[in-house]
Scaffold this motif. Structure first.
Motif, PDB file in Angstrom:
ATOM      1  N   SER A 193       0.877  -1.186   0.000  1.00 18.66           N
ATOM      2  CA  SER A 193       0.000   0.000   0.000  1.00 18.66           C
ATOM      3  C   SER A 193       0.903   1.221   0.000  1.00 18.66           C
ATOM      4  O   SER A 193       2.114   1.100   0.201  1.00 18.66           O
ATOM      5  CB  SER A 193      -0.911   0.041   1.238  1.00 18.66           C
ATOM      6  N   ASP A 197      -3.628  -7.612   4.989  1.00 17.90           N
ATOM      7  CA  ASP A 197      -4.511  -7.471   3.826  1.00 17.90           C
ATOM      8  C   ASP A 197      -4.668  -6.023   3.368  1.00 17.90           C
ATOM      9  O   ASP A 197      -5.778  -5.497   3.246  1.00 17.90           O
ATOM     10  CB  ASP A 197      -5.883  -8.087   4.124  1.00 17.90           C
ATOM     11  N   GLY A 228      -6.855  -5.744   0.230  1.00 14.64           N
ATOM     12  CA  GLY A 228      -8.279  -5.855   0.566  1.00 14.64           C
ATOM     13  C   GLY A 228      -8.793  -4.560   1.186  1.00 14.64           C
ATOM     14  O   GLY A 228      -9.890  -4.096   0.855  1.00 14.64           O
ATOM     15  N   GLN A 229      -7.991  -3.971   2.066  1.00 13.55           N
ATOM     16  CA  GLN A 229      -8.388  -2.700   2.713  1.00 13.55           C
ATOM     17  C   GLN A 229      -8.592  -1.617   1.652  1.00 13.55           C
ATOM     18  O   GLN A 229      -9.559  -0.853   1.700  1.00 13.55           O
ATOM     19  CB  GLN A 229      -7.308  -2.237   3.681  1.00 13.55           C
ATOM     20  N   LEU A 243      -9.305  -1.993  -1.525  1.00 15.87           N
ATOM     21  CA  LEU A 243     -10.487  -2.276  -2.347  1.00 15.87           C
ATOM     22  C   LEU A 243     -11.765  -1.945  -1.579  1.00 15.87           C
ATOM     23  O   LEU A 243     -12.701  -1.360  -2.116  1.00 15.87           O
ATOM     24  CB  LEU A 243     -10.486  -3.746  -2.796  1.00 15.87           C
ATOM     25  N   THR A 244     -11.795  -2.309  -0.290  1.00 22.65           N
ATOM     26  CA  THR A 244     -12.984  -2.031   0.530  1.00 22.65           C
ATOM     27  C   THR A 244     -13.231  -0.527   0.651  1.00 22.65           C
ATOM     28  O   THR A 244     -14.371  -0.069   0.609  1.00 22.65           O
ATOM     29  CB  THR A 244     -12.800  -2.639   1.941  1.00 22.65           C
ATOM     30  N   THR A 255     -10.555  -6.796 -10.721  1.00 18.46           N
ATOM     31  CA  THR A 255     -10.729  -7.800  -9.670  1.00 18.46           C
ATOM     32  C   THR A 255      -9.524  -7.753  -8.726  1.00 18.46           C
ATOM     33  O   THR A 255      -8.468  -7.223  -9.057  1.00 18.46           O
ATOM     34  CB  THR A 255     -10.818  -9.227 -10.251  1.00 18.46           C
ATOM     35  N   ARG A 256      -9.724  -8.379  -7.581  1.00 11.23           N
ATOM     36  CA  ARG A 256      -8.664  -8.441  -6.590  1.00 11.23           C
ATOM     37  C   ARG A 256      -7.436  -9.142  -7.173  1.00 11.23           C
ATOM     38  O   ARG A 256      -6.302  -8.720  -6.983  1.00 11.23           O
ATOM     39  CB  ARG A 256      -9.188  -9.208  -5.372  1.00 11.23           C
ATOM     40  N   GLU A 257      -7.712 -10.212  -7.938  1.00 12.34           N
ATOM     41  CA  GLU A 257      -6.610 -10.989  -8.511  1.00 12.34           C
ATOM     42  C   GLU A 257      -5.801 -10.151  -9.502  1.00 12.34           C
ATOM     43  O   GLU A 257      -4.574 -10.186  -9.499  1.00 12.34           O
ATOM     44  CB  GLU A 257      -7.203 -12.217  -9.197  1.00 12.34           C
ATOM     45  N   GLU A 309      -3.763  -7.653  -7.531  1.00 11.29           N
ATOM     46  CA  GLU A 309      -2.654  -8.340  -6.848  1.00 11.29           C
ATOM     47  C   GLU A 309      -1.516  -8.638  -7.814  1.00 11.29           C
ATOM     48  O   GLU A 309      -0.347  -8.450  -7.483  1.00 11.29           O
ATOM     49  CB  GLU A 309      -3.152  -9.661  -6.248  1.00 11.29           C
TER      50      GLU A 309
END
Ligand code: GRF
Length: 189
Positions: free
Chosen positions: A111, A120, A123-124, A126-127, A162-164, A167
Motif C-alpha cells: 500500500s 490485507d 483488501g483494505q 479495495l474495501t 478484480t482483486r486478482e 494483486e
C-alpha cells in the motif's frame, strides 16, 4: 561481499525476484540465508532450489519472541549477515533483532503507507474504494509498517478490476522496485 538474509512466511516471489536480479546483475552481494516462521512455506522450496541456506522455525516451540529471535540472531551472526530483508514475513520484528540491526532491516508493503498498514492491505484498499494504491519500501521499526519510507510506487485501481488482477499488478511492481531499492542500499552503505 555484502551478505543479506531474506525473511518470508509465504510464496517467496519477492525472494525469487531479488535472487534473480542479484545473479543477473552480478551484485557484490549474496543471500546468505532465508528465514521462515512457517516450515512448510513455499519460499523454502524456492531457496533450496536456488542453493540458498534456510532456517525455518516453529514459533510455538519457543517460549516467546525474544527466544526465537535470539535463535535467528545466532544464525545471522554465523553467516555474517549485514542486512535483513523482509519479504512477506508475517510477524512484527522485536527488540532483539531491532537492536542488533539498527537501520538495517527493510520491508515491502502493498500500500502507499501510511495508508492501510497491517494485514490485507490490498483488501483494505479495495474495501475503501480508493482510486490509487501502490507499494512502499521502508525501514522497519517497532511499529506495524511505521518505519521511515525509502521508496514508493503508485498504482491506479481501474474500474471493475478484480482483486486478482490488482494483486498481480502489485506483485509485478514489487518485483521491479524491491530489488532496485535493495541494490542501492547495499551500494550506499
Ligand atoms: C508481498 O505482497 C509484500 O508486499 C507483502 O507480502 C507479500 C509477499 O509476497 N509484505 P511473496 O511471498 O514475496 O510472493
Amino acid at each position: 561481499m555484502k551478505k543479506i538474509a531474506v525473511f518470508a512466511s509465504g510464496t517467496g516471489s519477492n525472494f525469487e525476484a531479488i535472487c534473480n536480479r542479484l545473479s543477473l546483475e552480478n551484485w557484490d552481494a549474496e543471500i546468505a540465508l532465508v528465514v521462515s516462521d512457517k516450515p512448510n512455506a513455499k519460499v523454502l522450496e524456492k531457496a533450496e532450489k536456488a542453493g540458498v541456506p534456510t532456517y525455518a522455525f516453529q514459533p510455538k516451540s519457543f517460549a516467546g519472541k525474544e527466544e526465537f529471535e535470539t535463535a535467528i540472531l545466532e544464525q545471522l551472526k554465523l553467516r555474517q549477515v549485514e542486512w535483513i530483508i523482509l519479504a512477506g514475513y508475517m510477524r512484527l520484528i522485536g527488540s532483539t533483532l531491532l537492536r542488533a540491526y539498527p537501520q538495517r532491516i527493510v520491508n515491502i508493503h502493498p500500500s502507499l503507507l501510511p495508508a492501510f498498514p497491517g494485514k490485507d492491505a490490498i483488501g483494505q484498499a479495495l474495501t475503501q474504494g480508493v482510486k490509487v494504491t501502490g507499494i512502499t519500501v521502508h525501514y522497519v521499526d517497532e511499529g506495524m509498517d511505521t518505519g521511515p519510507i525509502i521508496a514508493q510506487r503508485a498504482l491506479p485501481i481501474q474500474e471493475g478490476e478484480t482483486r486478482e488482477q490488482l494483486e498481480n499488478k502489485m506483485h509485478k511492481l514489487e518485483h521491479e522496485l524491491y530489488p532496485e531499492v535493495i541494490k542501492k542500499l547495499l551500494q550506499q552503505n
